[in-house]
Design a protein around this motif. Structure first.
Motif, PDB file in Angstrom:
ATOM      1  N   VAL B  36       0.811  -1.224   0.000  1.00 56.35           N
ATOM      2  CA  VAL B  36       0.000   0.000   0.000  1.00 56.35           C
ATOM      3  C   VAL B  36       0.846   1.278   0.000  1.00 56.35           C
ATOM      4  CG1 VAL B  36      -1.753   1.322   1.257  1.00 56.35           C
ATOM      5  CG2 VAL B  36      -1.958  -1.150   1.080  1.00 56.35           C
ATOM      6  N   THR B  37       1.941   1.276   0.740  1.00 52.64           N
ATOM      7  CA  THR B  37       2.702   2.529   0.868  1.00 52.64           C
ATOM      8  C   THR B  37       3.969   2.545   0.013  1.00 52.64           C
ATOM      9  OG1 THR B  37       3.832   1.640   2.794  1.00 52.64           O
ATOM     10  CG2 THR B  37       1.881   2.980   3.209  1.00 52.64           C
ATOM     11  N   PRO B  39       4.100   1.654  -3.787  1.00 49.63           N
ATOM     12  CA  PRO B  39       4.129   1.813  -5.248  1.00 49.63           C
ATOM     13  C   PRO B  39       4.657   3.176  -5.708  1.00 49.63           C
ATOM     14  CG  PRO B  39       1.860   1.373  -4.465  1.00 49.63           C
ATOM     15  CD  PRO B  39       2.766   1.260  -3.294  1.00 49.63           C
ATOM     16  N   GLN B  40       4.245   4.231  -4.990  1.00 52.07           N
ATOM     17  CA  GLN B  40       4.696   5.575  -5.385  1.00 52.07           C
ATOM     18  C   GLN B  40       6.198   5.734  -5.168  1.00 52.07           C
ATOM     19  OE1 GLN B  40       2.098   4.898  -3.385  1.00 52.07           O
ATOM     20  NE2 GLN B  40       0.285   5.983  -4.088  1.00 52.07           N
ATOM     21  N   GLY B 129       7.081   1.381   5.752  1.00 54.44           N
ATOM     22  CA  GLY B 129       6.056   2.393   5.495  1.00 54.44           C
ATOM     23  C   GLY B 129       4.764   1.993   6.171  1.00 54.44           C
ATOM     24  N   THR B 148       5.735   7.440   2.644  1.00 51.99           N
ATOM     25  CA  THR B 148       6.179   6.918   1.342  1.00 51.99           C
ATOM     26  C   THR B 148       7.404   7.647   0.789  1.00 51.99           C
ATOM     27  OG1 THR B 148       3.965   6.133   0.860  1.00 51.99           O
ATOM     28  CG2 THR B 148       5.401   6.476  -1.017  1.00 51.99           C
TER      29      THR B 148
END
Ligand code: SF4
Lengths: 201, 467
Positions: B36-37, B39-40, B129, B148
């Motif tokens: 969730v934290t 990919p960016q 994260g 992130t």
């Protein structure tokens, strides 16, 4: 990163204490793999009903606060989950500065990475600004990072503290990773020495 | 040498660079990653042409989004969840980091998998994260959650820009009474200090009651340090710690084990170390507790009643009014009269084998209340397998619990395991925020034994009455 120097704008009052990051951006919006576009879902469960209609009472739905650029908030703002989606949503909405008596640690850090200035003030001063914010769009609050001051709509000036390194990065819009990579030699040296002293890591 | 706390010692051993103003680059020994934290952060690396500096110290596992039903092997139906898990898959392969996919029996909640696989060791710096990274502090490692942007920073540089926190000691003296668990300790501490009480501090938990805890219990205590606002929670390593670590897949072996032990044994706070704040709680004052509100600080012994908003001060008065309304309670109502619809046993707070044993001990030979929904979600595939081997799964299923696959599940309800509007849950997780377990869902945080007791009676219950 976007610079933060000075800001004069409408402040939205949110006196509730312990506003957590689940409230700021509920988990259904964490499924994104992007950083942008979260502003419409900022405070989603407080802002919209289940059908997606705006709840008129919620502060950011009131005409005078739709363009708010500052948030004046209750104690311990941003507690809970580490999700950086919270500052992303705040920024995407257009808010660049949050004022409270205290912030949760991770949220506070995350703000600086996204060009948002979190300001800690003593309770009395925060309360004055809260009253100011309650006056609506005519009461504009001024925030100046260089001089580390917040000025109320009545011209009252409050000084705030900010870590010099973070201030510098925000004023210049500097990228942390770039700055750290300039110190690669120190990291290399540390790694080499740690490989000797703690080889099991 | 001047006396140091455990935190001071770990900090000093990891400063890779210190600027004149005290801003440090802290070297990170372990970086845990979930879907969730991250990919960016990986996308950021790609966009700037950077790479992962230490793939060998980076471990990824999907947990937040994954379904916990057995049919998940056929793929994740929710498209957005699938995209995130697929992204982690791709990123793990592309950047060459350690990875436990959904299909791997070792998959589970990142904070359970790390210690289980021996990735978490005393004296390390550990980040993820995720705010509950504090869990790993149970090993005497400095572990905390990051955002992130910081995930990206650690991926690229294996360091974090940090300033040192202050030292807080939380001492639990004496012995716990029967029926009182690690969860009751950690909730009671937050009940006293508040959710902002630890802001700016790293907490070291110590005292006889902490020493007496297993590693599982210590992880439960440290897990919720973040709920008390602290950057991290720590417990000095001892024989219990070393015993737990020995033989785990990624624990040091042979001569390296000996060398590691030499250092690990120096990891304690010196007698005359400086503390910025000390809190002492006699263990005998701690009761089995439940939360009644929507903040983890809203904690009371199960024998108490729902408080009145006016008994609080300042901004909390309105917050309590709102919480009581949200929770559908009445001031003065006995907590043990509150009826529940759902029981959730799991999460990184209480999804370990010992938690399942404690709950099963209460449930053995009993049935859950008619009409109640009850679910056990083991913290990892290995916890699940062990519980099956020990016969715990049978006890749960015979009692009427669903026996699920590993993941975060209803702790944050990003997958299909959610409360519906107005539903009330006794949950072993860590957050009772509004909507945390589902839109307008109502959460009461409890220990695994208390959750099991509630499942049997259909209301919040003092587990001691069933012992
Ligand atoms: S179990 Fe809950 S608290 Fe733990 S990592 Fe998963 S979502 Fe976060």
């Amino acid at each position: 990163m976007e610079k933060f120097e000075k800001l004069t704008g409408v402040a939205a009052p949110m006196p509730l204490v312990n506003i957590d990051t689940d409230m700021i951006i509920p988990k259904v919006f964490l499924k994104t793999i992007k950083r942008s576009g979260l502003g419409v879902n900022l405070f989603d469960e407080m802002r919209y009903d289940r059908q997606g209609n705006e709840i008129p009472d919620f502060v950011l739905n009131k005409p005078q606060y739709r363009e708010a650029e500052i948030l004046v908030a209750g104690d311990n703002f941003g507690c809970g989950s580490s999700r950086e989606h919270a500052p992303w949503a705040i920024k995407d909405f257009g808010i660049r500065c949050v004022i409270s008596t205290s912030f949760a640690d991770i949220f506070y850090n995350n703000c600086f990475k996204n060009g948002i200035l979190p300001i800690v003030l003593p309770e009395e001063q925060r309360d004055i600004l809260m009253k100011d914010a309650e006056k609506g769009s005519n009461a504009r609050i001024e925030v100046d990072l260089e001089s580390q001051t917040v000025t109320s709509s009545d011209g009252e000036v409050f000084h705030f503290e900010v870590d010099p390194f973070r201030k510098h990065c925000l004023l210049e819009g500097l990228d942390d990773i770039g700055l750290t990579l300039e110190k690669s030699a120190s990291i290399d040296a540390f790694e080499a020495q740690a490989a000797q002293s703690r080889p099991w890591v | 040498m001047s006396p140091k706390t455990l935190y001071d010692k770990i900090w000093d051993a990891h400063v890779a660079h210190e600027a004149e103003d005290g801003t440090c680059l802290l070297y990170i020994d372990r970086h845990l990653v979930h879907e969730v934290t991250s990919p960016q952060a990986f996308e950021g690396l790609r966009m700037s042409g950077r790479t992962v500096r230490a793939p060998d110290k980076t471990i990824a596992v999907p947990d937040h989004n994954v379904p916990t039903t057995a049919d998940r092997v056929n793929g994740i139906t929710n498209e957005e969840s699938r995209i995130q898990v697929d992204a982690l898959d791709t990123n793990a392969k592309e950047f060459g980091i350690h990875y436990y996919p959904v299909s791997d029996v070792r998959q589970g909640i990142v904070h359970i998998v790390g210690p289980e696989q021996g990735w978490t060791l005393p004296g390390m710096t550990v980040v993820c994260g995720d705010s509950h990274t504090a869990t790993h502090g149970a090993f005497g490692s400095l572990a905390h959650g990051i955002g992130t942007s910081e995930v990206e920073h650690v991926l690229a540089t294996q360091t974090l820009i940090q300033k040192k926190s202050k030292n807080m000691k939380v001492e639990i003296t004496g012995k716990l009474k029967p029926g009182v668990t690690a969860k009751d300790i950690t909730l009671s501490v937050i009940g006293r200090t508040g959710t902002a009480g630890g802001t700016g501090y790293v907490i070291e938990y110590c005292g006889e009651a902490i020493r007496d805890l297993s590693m599982e219990g210590r992880m439960t205590v440290c897990n919720m340090a973040i709920e008390g606002g602290a950057r991290a929670g720590l417990i000095a390593p001892d024989e219990t710690t070393f015993e737990y670590i020995k033989g785990r897949p990624h624990a040091p072996k042979g001569a390296q084990w000996e060398a590691a032990m030499d250092w690990w044994k120096t990891l304690y706070s010196d007698d005359d170390a400086h503390w910025d704040l000390v809190i002492t709680i006699p263990a005998e004052e701690i009761e089995p507790v439940v939360t009644w509100g929507t903040s983890p600080e809203d904690v009371l012994p199960i024998s108490a009643t729902v408080p009145a908003p006016d008994s609080f001060k300042g901004g909390k008065v309105d917050a309590v009014r709102r919480a009581i309304e949200y929770m559908g309670l009445t001031p003065g109502q006995k907590l043990s009269d509150i009826e529940i619809d759902t029981v959730f046993i799991g999460s990184c707070t209480n999804g370990r084998i010992e938690d399942l044993r404690a709950a099963a001990a209460v449930l053995k030979g009993k049935k859950i209340k008619d009409g109640l929904r009850a679910m056990v979600v083991p913290g990892s595939g290995l916890v699940r397998a062990q519980a099956e081997e020990e016969g715990l799964a049978d006890i749960f299923q015979e009692a009427g619990f669903e026996w699920r696959m590993a993941g975060c599940s209803m702790c944050l309800a990003m997958n299909p395991d959610q409360l519906s509007e107005g539903e009330r849950c006794a949950s072993t997780s860590n957050r009772n925020f509004e909507g945390r377990q589902g839109y307008k869902g109502r959460t009461h945080l409890v220990s695994p034994a208390m959750a099991a007791a509630a499942a049997v009676t259909g209301k919040l219950t003092d587990v001691r009455e069933m012992m």
